[in-house]
Enzyme design. Structure first.
Site, PDB file in Angstrom:
ATOM      1  N   ASN A  44       0.842  -1.200   0.000  1.00 60.67           N
ATOM      2  CA  ASN A  44       0.000   0.000   0.000  1.00 60.67           C
ATOM      3  C   ASN A  44       0.875   1.247   0.000  1.00 60.67           C
ATOM      4  OD1 ASN A  44       0.680  -0.812   2.677  1.00 60.67           O
ATOM      5  ND2 ASN A  44      -0.931   0.468   3.528  1.00 60.67           N
ATOM      6  N   ALA A  48      -0.563  12.135   1.592  1.00 62.19           N
ATOM      7  CA  ALA A  48      -1.036  13.146   2.538  1.00 62.19           C
ATOM      8  C   ALA A  48      -2.484  13.547   2.259  1.00 62.19           C
ATOM      9  CB  ALA A  48      -0.134  14.370   2.501  1.00 62.19           C
ATOM     10  N   CYS A  55      -4.157   0.781  -2.520  1.00 66.02           N
ATOM     11  CA  CYS A  55      -4.025  -0.469  -1.761  1.00 66.02           C
ATOM     12  C   CYS A  55      -2.983  -1.389  -2.400  1.00 66.02           C
ATOM     13  CB  CYS A  55      -5.351  -1.207  -1.722  1.00 66.02           C
ATOM     14  SG  CYS A  55      -6.710  -0.283  -1.011  1.00 66.02           S
ATOM     15  N   GLU A  57      -3.188  -4.506  -3.038  1.00 67.75           N
ATOM     16  CA  GLU A  57      -3.763  -5.427  -4.018  1.00 67.75           C
ATOM     17  C   GLU A  57      -3.757  -4.803  -5.414  1.00 67.75           C
ATOM     18  OE1 GLU A  57      -4.932  -4.461  -1.065  1.00 67.75           O
ATOM     19  OE2 GLU A  57      -6.484  -5.838  -0.321  1.00 67.75           O
ATOM     20  N   CYS A  91     -10.852  -2.843  -4.294  1.00 70.41           N
ATOM     21  CA  CYS A  91      -9.903  -3.874  -4.741  1.00 70.41           C
ATOM     22  C   CYS A  91     -10.636  -5.126  -5.226  1.00 70.41           C
ATOM     23  CB  CYS A  91      -8.929  -4.230  -3.621  1.00 70.41           C
ATOM     24  SG  CYS A  91      -7.699  -2.928  -3.380  1.00 70.41           S
TER      25      CYS A  91
HETATM   26 ZN   LIG Z   1      -8.248  -1.954  -1.399  1.00 72.14          ZN
END
Ligand SMILES: [Zn+2]
Length: 128
Positions: A44, A48, A55, A57, A91
């Site tokens: 990941n 900011a 993510c 994935e 995801c």
């Molecule tokens: Zn995700």
């Protein structure tokens, strides 16, 4: 196949070390096994502005797809909390685009994990 799954889990666990997560401190690593038995990893990457966070994935998926591998067999997902974490809805939708029969391995430790069918996690999905 067990050897490949072990390698995939190791890869996901290794990938989480590359996480950029200064805000949540929640490190996630993912490793995708493609139909051609290639492994692509991701971690990941936070930002900011928060909403730009990506993510693990999807990082792994984008790396695989942009390398010409768009059929996935397994994805392993590990965190720095030694507990299983389910992928977010974004995801799940991202992954089902490429592999309706994907198996999702949620890693607690390298020896303890649970395997789910992607369709079990996203039973009513949007595909064209
Ligand atoms: Zn995700």
């Amino acid at each position: 196949m067990d050897d490949l799954i072990n390698e995939l889990i190791k890869s996901a666990t290794e990938a989480l070390k590359k996480s950029y997560s200064p805000y949540s401190k929640f490190k996630v690593g993912a490793a995708i096994l493609t139909k051609n038995n290639k492994i692509f990893t991701g971690a990941n990457v936070e930002n900011a502005s928060y909403s730009l966070t990506i993510c693990a994935e999807r990082v792994a998926g984008v790396k695989a797809i942009s390398s010409g591998e768009s059929k996935f067999k397994y994805i392993a997902i590990a965190t720095n909390r030694n507990e299983i974490a389910f992928p977010c809805g974004a995801c799940l939708q991202f992954l089902i685009e490429f592999s309706q029969n994907l198996k999702v391995i949620l890693v607690k430790t390298e020896k303890k994990y649970k395997i789910f069918d992607l369709k079990e996690l996203l039973p009513k999905n949007f595909t064209l």
